[in-house]
Write a protein that holds these residues in place. Structure first.
Motif, PDB file in Angstrom:
ATOM      1  N   ALA A  84       7.207   0.212  -2.038  1.00 32.62           N
ATOM      2  CA  ALA A  84       6.256   1.195  -2.585  1.00 32.62           C
ATOM      3  C   ALA A  84       6.319   1.222  -4.107  1.00 32.62           C
ATOM      4  CB  ALA A  84       6.568   2.577  -2.016  1.00 32.62           C
ATOM      5  N   ILE A  85       5.264   1.710  -4.707  1.00 31.98           N
ATOM      6  CA  ILE A  85       5.138   1.720  -6.165  1.00 31.98           C
ATOM      7  C   ILE A  85       6.294   2.475  -6.839  1.00 31.98           C
ATOM      8  CG2 ILE A  85       3.593   3.743  -6.213  1.00 31.98           C
ATOM      9  CD1 ILE A  85       2.048   2.341  -8.502  1.00 31.98           C
ATOM     10  N   ASP A  86       6.816   3.492  -6.180  1.00 30.61           N
ATOM     11  CA  ASP A  86       7.930   4.255  -6.757  1.00 30.61           C
ATOM     12  C   ASP A  86       9.291   3.806  -6.214  1.00 30.61           C
ATOM     13  OD1 ASP A  86       7.679   5.190  -4.184  1.00 30.61           O
ATOM     14  OD2 ASP A  86       7.507   7.316  -4.720  1.00 30.61           O
ATOM     15  N   GLY A  87       9.270   2.738  -5.394  1.00 31.13           N
ATOM     16  CA  GLY A  87      10.526   2.197  -4.857  1.00 31.13           C
ATOM     17  C   GLY A  87      11.140   3.030  -3.744  1.00 31.13           C
ATOM     18  N   ALA A  88      10.553   4.174  -3.435  1.00 31.30           N
ATOM     19  CA  ALA A  88      11.121   5.060  -2.413  1.00 31.30           C
ATOM     20  C   ALA A  88      10.710   4.621  -1.006  1.00 31.30           C
ATOM     21  CB  ALA A  88      10.666   6.494  -2.665  1.00 31.30           C
ATOM     22  N   PRO A  89      11.558   4.887  -0.012  1.00 33.21           N
ATOM     23  CA  PRO A  89      11.184   4.543   1.363  1.00 33.21           C
ATOM     24  C   PRO A  89       9.957   5.342   1.812  1.00 33.21           C
ATOM     25  CG  PRO A  89      13.298   5.702   1.335  1.00 33.21           C
ATOM     26  CD  PRO A  89      12.889   5.499  -0.087  1.00 33.21           C
ATOM     27  N   VAL A  90       9.216   4.782   2.760  1.00 31.28           N
ATOM     28  CA  VAL A  90       8.000   5.454   3.236  1.00 31.28           C
ATOM     29  C   VAL A  90       8.278   6.204   4.538  1.00 31.28           C
ATOM     30  CG1 VAL A  90       5.656   5.081   4.100  1.00 31.28           C
ATOM     31  CG2 VAL A  90       6.451   3.861   2.059  1.00 31.28           C
TER      32      VAL A  90
ATOM     33  N   THR B 145       0.835  -1.201   0.000  1.00 32.42           N
ATOM     34  CA  THR B 145       0.000   0.000   0.000  1.00 32.42           C
ATOM     35  C   THR B 145       0.875   1.257   0.000  1.00 32.42           C
ATOM     36  OG1 THR B 145      -0.173   0.139   2.406  1.00 32.42           O
ATOM     37  CG2 THR B 145      -1.860  -1.178   1.262  1.00 32.42           C
ATOM     38  N   GLY B 146       2.162   1.073  -0.295  1.00 30.49           N
ATOM     39  CA  GLY B 146       3.048   2.225  -0.459  1.00 30.49           C
ATOM     40  C   GLY B 146       2.707   2.872  -1.793  1.00 30.49           C
ATOM     41  N   ILE B 147       1.986   4.004  -1.749  1.00 26.94           N
ATOM     42  CA  ILE B 147       1.404   4.546  -2.982  1.00 26.94           C
ATOM     43  C   ILE B 147       2.296   5.585  -3.650  1.00 26.94           C
ATOM     44  CG2 ILE B 147      -0.969   4.057  -2.311  1.00 26.94           C
ATOM     45  CD1 ILE B 147      -1.173   7.030  -1.498  1.00 26.94           C
ATOM     46  N   GLY B 148       3.515   5.725  -3.147  1.00 27.17           N
ATOM     47  CA  GLY B 148       4.444   6.665  -3.750  1.00 27.17           C
ATOM     48  C   GLY B 148       4.507   7.974  -2.977  1.00 27.17           C
ATOM     49  N   GLY B 149       5.581   8.710  -3.194  1.00 25.30           N
ATOM     50  CA  GLY B 149       5.734   9.998  -2.525  1.00 25.30           C
ATOM     51  C   GLY B 149       5.985   9.875  -1.026  1.00 25.30           C
TER      52      GLY B 149
ATOM     53  N   ASP C 196      -3.827  12.704 -12.869  1.00 25.68           N
ATOM     54  CA  ASP C 196      -2.735  11.930 -13.455  1.00 25.68           C
ATOM     55  C   ASP C 196      -2.965  10.422 -13.280  1.00 25.68           C
ATOM     56  OD1 ASP C 196      -0.331  10.784 -14.184  1.00 25.68           O
ATOM     57  OD2 ASP C 196       0.912  12.051 -12.888  1.00 25.68           O
ATOM     58  N   GLY C 197      -3.024   9.715 -14.388  1.00 26.79           N
ATOM     59  CA  GLY C 197      -3.261   8.271 -14.355  1.00 26.79           C
ATOM     60  C   GLY C 197      -2.067   7.475 -13.876  1.00 26.79           C
ATOM     61  N   LYS C 198      -0.959   8.170 -13.608  1.00 24.43           N
ATOM     62  CA  LYS C 198       0.206   7.470 -13.067  1.00 24.43           C
ATOM     63  C   LYS C 198       0.367   7.742 -11.574  1.00 24.43           C
ATOM     64  CE  LYS C 198       2.291   7.226 -17.624  1.00 24.43           C
ATOM     65  NZ  LYS C 198       3.397   7.430 -18.545  1.00 24.43           N
ATOM     66  N   SER C 199      -0.555   8.515 -10.986  1.00 23.98           N
ATOM     67  CA  SER C 199      -0.483   8.815  -9.550  1.00 23.98           C
ATOM     68  C   SER C 199      -1.616   8.133  -8.781  1.00 23.98           C
ATOM     69  CB  SER C 199      -0.562  10.328  -9.319  1.00 23.98           C
ATOM     70  OG  SER C 199      -0.897  10.606  -7.969  1.00 23.98           O
ATOM     71  N   VAL C 200      -1.245   7.198  -7.913  1.00 24.71           N
ATOM     72  CA  VAL C 200      -2.230   6.457  -7.117  1.00 24.71           C
ATOM     73  C   VAL C 200      -3.052   7.422  -6.260  1.00 24.71           C
ATOM     74  CG1 VAL C 200      -2.562   4.661  -5.367  1.00 24.71           C
ATOM     75  CG2 VAL C 200      -0.690   4.460  -7.020  1.00 24.71           C
TER      76      VAL C 200
ATOM     77  N   LEU D 134      -3.917   0.431 -11.770  1.00 27.74           N
ATOM     78  CA  LEU D 134      -3.980   1.346 -12.916  1.00 27.74           C
ATOM     79  C   LEU D 134      -2.654   2.090 -13.089  1.00 27.74           C
ATOM     80  CD1 LEU D 134      -7.553   2.950 -12.601  1.00 27.74           C
ATOM     81  CD2 LEU D 134      -6.789   1.309 -14.330  1.00 27.74           C
ATOM     82  N   ALA D 135      -2.110   2.577 -11.963  1.00 36.56           N
ATOM     83  CA  ALA D 135      -0.847   3.337 -12.036  1.00 36.56           C
ATOM     84  C   ALA D 135       0.287   2.451 -12.539  1.00 36.56           C
ATOM     85  CB  ALA D 135      -0.505   3.922 -10.668  1.00 36.56           C
ATOM     86  N   GLN D 136       0.294   1.194 -12.085  1.00 35.55           N
ATOM     87  CA  GLN D 136       1.348   0.280 -12.535  1.00 35.55           C
ATOM     88  C   GLN D 136       1.219  -0.012 -14.028  1.00 35.55           C
ATOM     89  OE1 GLN D 136       0.687  -2.774  -9.628  1.00 35.55           O
ATOM     90  NE2 GLN D 136       2.509  -2.233  -8.438  1.00 35.55           N
ATOM     91  N   ALA D 137      -0.023  -0.176 -14.485  1.00 31.66           N
ATOM     92  CA  ALA D 137      -0.244  -0.412 -15.911  1.00 31.66           C
ATOM     93  C   ALA D 137       0.143   0.839 -16.696  1.00 31.66           C
ATOM     94  CB  ALA D 137      -1.705  -0.773 -16.166  1.00 31.66           C
ATOM     95  N   ALA D 138      -0.237   2.000 -16.189  1.00 31.84           N
ATOM     96  CA  ALA D 138       0.033   3.263 -16.880  1.00 31.84           C
ATOM     97  C   ALA D 138       1.533   3.513 -17.027  1.00 31.84           C
ATOM     98  CB  ALA D 138      -0.620   4.423 -16.121  1.00 31.84           C
ATOM     99  N   ALA D 139       2.282   3.079 -16.011  1.00 32.20           N
ATOM    100  CA  ALA D 139       3.730   3.325 -16.000  1.00 32.20           C
ATOM    101  C   ALA D 139       4.452   2.599 -17.142  1.00 32.20           C
ATOM    102  CB  ALA D 139       4.317   2.905 -14.652  1.00 32.20           C
ATOM    103  N   ARG D 140       3.805   1.591 -17.699  1.00 32.85           N
ATOM    104  CA  ARG D 140       4.451   0.838 -18.781  1.00 32.85           C
ATOM    105  C   ARG D 140       4.397   1.574 -20.123  1.00 32.85           C
ATOM    106  NH1 ARG D 140       1.497  -3.732 -16.639  1.00 32.85           N
ATOM    107  NH2 ARG D 140       0.141  -3.661 -18.464  1.00 32.85           N
ATOM    108  N   PHE D 141       3.627   2.651 -20.171  1.00 30.00           N
ATOM    109  CA  PHE D 141       3.475   3.371 -21.438  1.00 30.00           C
ATOM    110  C   PHE D 141       4.143   4.740 -21.387  1.00 30.00           C
ATOM    111  CE2 PHE D 141      -0.001   0.378 -21.001  1.00 30.00           C
ATOM    112  CZ  PHE D 141       0.092  -0.316 -22.205  1.00 30.00           C
ATOM    113  N   GLN D 142       4.564   5.198 -22.585  1.00 32.04           N
ATOM    114  CA  GLN D 142       5.202   6.502 -22.650  1.00 32.04           C
ATOM    115  C   GLN D 142       4.180   7.620 -22.655  1.00 32.04           C
ATOM    116  OE1 GLN D 142       7.644   6.051 -26.149  1.00 32.04           O
ATOM    117  NE2 GLN D 142       9.468   5.685 -24.888  1.00 32.04           N
ATOM    118  N   SER D 143       2.979   7.308 -23.132  1.00 32.26           N
ATOM    119  CA  SER D 143       1.944   8.333 -23.245  1.00 32.26           C
ATOM    120  C   SER D 143       1.619   8.975 -21.905  1.00 32.26           C
ATOM    121  CB  SER D 143       0.648   7.719 -23.789  1.00 32.26           C
ATOM    122  OG  SER D 143       0.829   7.270 -25.094  1.00 32.26           O
TER     123      SER D 143
END
Lengths: 156, 91
Positions: free
Chosen positions: A94-100, A59-63, B45-49, B24-33
């Protein structure tokens, strides 16, 4: 009246020293037990339920934010939770790999849909960089409560 | 560069909560668009959870998926597929 519908002053941990996912989850749940939101008897099961959810996908959603949670559970009667802040950051897949650095634990019982509203409101607040910056910079628990109270009043 | 949009209806029980938004964000991250999701005129932003959760989209909500870029069509199809699969949620 709970802050953001799930937090109380007693469940805000300004400086956690946990260094692993399991430790931070355990520490957050124990804080809720001490505050009376979860019974001592159910503690182990709640910890396991939260970790189970994490094993299905972090559930690490980034940032630097994570939202560990259990919903629709019989283990609590009322929605409760805890906030934890780690200056050093905890590795959390986390989704961005960064520490939480900021953890919001939410435990919601069966039969309410509190969870959805809490989550939406928390996300609205957290997408504001100021909120995150203020939480990171707050000097102690009182300061964190102040930030949440002030900013929560601006978001419906 | 092309732009593709698609309207979908959320069919999973809890709406756009943590796990679906993460998928959705993980799927979106695979594309350049550039990818965005909008609901009731609010576009995020579709890349931000976090931004997607903040839409508060519940079951039955209508979402517009929009992509802009060379792989826009594939990107939109990929996200649409996830929504239509109800994020593989059990009922």
């Amino acid at each position: 009246m709970k802050l953001l519908g799930f937090l109380t002053r007693e469940t805000i941990l300004a400086d956690t020293t946990a260094t692993t996912r399991d430790d931070i989850v355990r520490e957050l749940v124990e804080t809720v037990v001490e505050a009376g939101g979860v019974t001592e008897k159910n503690k182990g099961q709640v910890i396991e339920a939260v970790l189970d959810r994490e094993r299905q996908g972090s559930t690490g959603i980034g940032g630097g934010i994570a939202l560990p949670h259990v919903k629709e559970t019989d283990l609590v009667k009322e929605t409760c939770g805890a906030f934890g802040r780690s200056d050093a950051g905890v590795p959390y897949s986390a989704i961005d790999g960064a520490p939480v650095h900021l953890f919001f634990l939410i435990i919601a019982p069966k039969g309410t849909d509190d969870y959805k509203g809490i989550l939406t409101r928390l996300a609205k607040l957290s997408r504001d960089d100021h909120f995150i910056r203020f939480l990171r910079d707050a000097k102690d628990t009182e300061d964190i409560v102040g930030v949440i109270e002030e900013m929560a009043s601006e978001v419906s | 560069m092309s732009e593709v949009t698609k309207t979908v209806v959320l069919g999973n029980k809890y709406g756009l909560h943590v796990r679906p938004a993460t998928m959705l964000a993980q799927a979106a991250a695979r594309f350049q668009s550039e990818l965005s999701i909008s609901k009731d005129g609010v576009e995020v932003d579709g890349k931000s959870v976090l931004e997607m959760i903040s839409l508060g989209a519940e079951c039955g909500s209508e979402l517009i998926i929009r992509a802009e870029g060379d792989d826009a069509a594939e990107a939109v199809a990929s996200l649409e597929e996830l929504v239509k699969s109800r994020f593989h949620e059990e009922e």
